[in-house]
Scaffold this motif. Structure first.
Motif, PDB file in Angstrom:
ATOM      1  N   LEU A 178       0.828  -1.211   0.000  1.00 38.30           N
ATOM      2  CA  LEU A 178       0.000   0.000   0.000  1.00 38.30           C
ATOM      3  C   LEU A 178       0.858   1.256   0.000  1.00 38.30           C
ATOM      4  CD1 LEU A 178      -2.675  -1.138   2.606  1.00 38.30           C
ATOM      5  CD2 LEU A 178      -3.122  -0.696   0.182  1.00 38.30           C
TER       6      LEU A 178
ATOM      7  N   GLU B 240       0.368   0.636  -4.517  1.00 41.53           N
ATOM      8  CA  GLU B 240      -0.252  -0.485  -5.218  1.00 41.53           C
ATOM      9  C   GLU B 240      -1.491  -0.967  -4.456  1.00 41.53           C
ATOM     10  OE1 GLU B 240       0.387  -1.831  -8.113  1.00 41.53           O
ATOM     11  OE2 GLU B 240       2.072  -0.467  -8.477  1.00 41.53           O
ATOM     12  N   PRO B 241      -2.573  -1.304  -5.143  1.00 40.47           N
ATOM     13  CA  PRO B 241      -3.755  -1.841  -4.475  1.00 40.47           C
ATOM     14  C   PRO B 241      -3.522  -3.252  -3.946  1.00 40.47           C
ATOM     15  CG  PRO B 241      -4.322  -0.880  -6.612  1.00 40.47           C
ATOM     16  CD  PRO B 241      -2.825  -0.999  -6.563  1.00 40.47           C
TER      17      PRO B 241
ATOM     18  N   ALA C 195      -6.664   0.669  -1.657  1.00 38.44           N
ATOM     19  CA  ALA C 195      -5.480   1.484  -1.948  1.00 38.44           C
ATOM     20  C   ALA C 195      -5.557   2.740  -1.098  1.00 38.44           C
ATOM     21  CB  ALA C 195      -5.416   1.841  -3.436  1.00 38.44           C
ATOM     22  N   ASP C 196      -4.420   3.377  -0.928  1.00 37.86           N
ATOM     23  CA  ASP C 196      -4.307   4.586  -0.108  1.00 37.86           C
ATOM     24  C   ASP C 196      -5.203   5.688  -0.678  1.00 37.86           C
ATOM     25  OD1 ASP C 196      -3.507   6.938   1.199  1.00 37.86           O
ATOM     26  OD2 ASP C 196      -1.424   6.272   1.349  1.00 37.86           O
TER      27      ASP C 196
ATOM     28  N   ALA D 215      -2.463   5.890  -6.535  1.00 40.61           N
ATOM     29  CA  ALA D 215      -2.980   4.629  -6.004  1.00 40.61           C
ATOM     30  C   ALA D 215      -4.477   4.508  -6.284  1.00 40.61           C
ATOM     31  CB  ALA D 215      -2.711   4.545  -4.503  1.00 40.61           C
TER      32      ALA D 215
ATOM     33  N   ARG E 276      -5.158   3.671  -9.834  1.00 35.51           N
ATOM     34  CA  ARG E 276      -4.938   2.261 -10.162  1.00 35.51           C
ATOM     35  C   ARG E 276      -6.180   1.422  -9.848  1.00 35.51           C
ATOM     36  NH1 ARG E 276       0.489   3.490  -8.050  1.00 35.51           N
ATOM     37  NH2 ARG E 276       1.895   3.536  -9.855  1.00 35.51           N
TER      38      ARG E 276
END
Length: 324
Positions: A22, A26-27, A40-41, A47, A50
Motif C-alpha cells: 500500500l 499499489e492496491p 489502496a491509499d 494509487a 490504479r
C-alpha cells in the motif's frame, strides 16, 4: 505473479506485506465482513487511479473510504448528530455513511469522484487491523471487474483480477456476503442510497425514524452501487422464475423446487430453510458458481422483500438490467 497470503495462518506476514504494498501505491485485495475489497491509499491519487484502472470503473462513480475507527473518520468527515448515532451503534459493521468532507481532509478528490461528500465505513476483522497499522484511510470498492459479481472469497478475486494484483489477502468466506448499506442524512432525514448488509429496519430502530427509499430513475450517482447495471454475471439473468428452461442454471430460495429443474445446468438454493441472512451470504458465491456452469442463463426464483431480502432483490435487479 499474484501472491495470496492467508490472514488466519500468517497474520503478521499479511500485515507486513500489505502495508508495504500500500505504501508503494499499489492496491491490495483485502477481506472484509461484507465482500472482498480492492484497497489502496485514499490520499494517494496514483494509487486511487490504479483502482479505477484495474476495475475498469467509471471515474464518476465514487469510492467508499474505509477507516480504522470513528476517530479516524472524524478527521475526514463532518458528522451530524443522527449520523453519529448510527455510526456509534453500527461501526464496525456493514454501514456506509455519506457525509460532508472536511476541508482539510487528505482524501484525494479522485476517490470522491470530485464530490464534496465522502462515503465512509469502519470494517471489522483483519481489515480493521490493517487500517490501524497503515494509519490512513483506504479506498476499497469490491475487488472485481466493474459491473461484475462481487467477490466473497479470495479465489473469486484471483480468478478475476489475479493477473493485475501483487497481493491478495485471504480471510476466508465473507460473513455477510453483501456490500454495506449506504445511508445519507440531509435536513434531519435519512435517505437510503443502497440497501445492503445492514437491515434497514435496524437502522430505523437505531435512528428512531423512517429511512426514505430512493427514487432511482435518473438519480445522480452519490455513492457506489447506484448504476442501473451492476453485479452482473456473464450469463443472462431471468428474475421471478416460476420454472426452469433447458440449459439454464437455477438459483432458488426456501427449498422450493421449480418445474423443469431436472433440465438445469446446476441447481443452487440460497437458503433451503428460508433464512435471508444465509441467502445474502450465499448470493454472490452462488452467482459465481452458476456463471461458471456454462448455463445459457441464470434463473432466479422469487426472494421475499422483507429484511435483507430488499438488498438481495436490489442486487438481482441490477444484475438483470440491460448492459451497456
Amino acid at each position: 505473479m499474484t501472491r495470496i497470503v492467508d490472514t488466519r495462518v500468517e497474520p503478521e506476514l499479511a500485515l507486513e506485506l500489505a502495508t508495504e504494498t500500500l505504501a508503494r501505491g499499489e492496491p491490495v485485495a483485502i477481506p472484509t465482513e461484507t465482500v472482498y475489497g480492492l484497497a489502496a491509499d485514499a490520499t494517494n491519487p496514483e494509487a486511487v487511479g490504479r483502482i479505477y484502472e484495474m476495475k475498469g470503473r467509471p471515474r464518476f462513480n465514487p469510492l467508499i473510504c474505509h477507516m480504522a475507527d470513528l476517530a479516524m473518520a472524524e478527521r475526514h468527515a463532518i458528522f451530524d448528530p443522527l449520523s453519529r448515532r448510527l455510526a456509534e451503534a453500527v461501526w464496525p459493521g456493514p454501514l456506509t455513511l455519506v457525509l460532508p468532507v472536511r476541508p482539510d481532509s487528505s482524501i484525494h478528490p479522485l476517490a470522491r469522484a470530485g464530490l464534496d461528500t465522502v462515503g465512509i465505513r469502519v470494517p471489522t476483522g483483519f481489515a480493521s487491523r490493517l487500517l490501524a497499522a497503515y494509519g490512513r484511510p483506504l479506498a476499497a470498492p469490491s475487488a472485481n471487474t466493474s459491473g461484475r459479481i462481487s467477490p466473497t472469497a479470495a479465489a473469486h478475486v484471483a480468478a478475476d483480477l489475479g493477473g493485475k494484483l501483487e497481493l491478495v489477502l485471504d480471510g476466508g468466506a465473507a460473513g455477510i456476503g453483501l456490500e454495506s448499506t449506504i445511508l445519507k442524512v440531509e435536513d434531519g432525514e435519512i435517505r437510503m442510497l443502497r440497501p445492503g448488509g445492514l437491515d434497514i429496519a435496524d437502522a430505523e430502530r437505531i435512528a428512531g425514524q423512517k429511512v426514505l427509499r430512493p427514487e432511482t430513475a435518473g438519480a445522480a450517482i452519490e455513492a457506489p452501487g447506484m448504476l442501473a447495471s451492476h453485479y452482473a454475471p456473464r450469463a443472462g439473468v431471468r428474475l421471478m422464475a416460476k420454472d426452469v428452461r433447458p440449459g439454464e442454471a437455477l438459483i432458488r430460495f426456501g427449498g422450493k423446487p421449480l418445474p423443469g429443474e431436472e433440465q438445469a445446468a446446476i441447481v443452487l438454493d440460497l437458503s433451503p430453510s428460508g433464512n435471508l441472512r444465509e441467502a445474502a451470504a450465499n448470493l454472490f458465491g452462488y452467482m459465481q458458481k452458476a456463471d461458471a456452469s456454462g448455463a445459457t442463463a441464470i434463473a432466479f426464483a422469487p426472494v421475499p422483500m422483507d429484511g435483507l431480502g430488499e438488498a438481495i432483490n436490489d442486487r438481482l435487479q441490477r444484475a438483470a438490467a440491460p448492459r451497456e
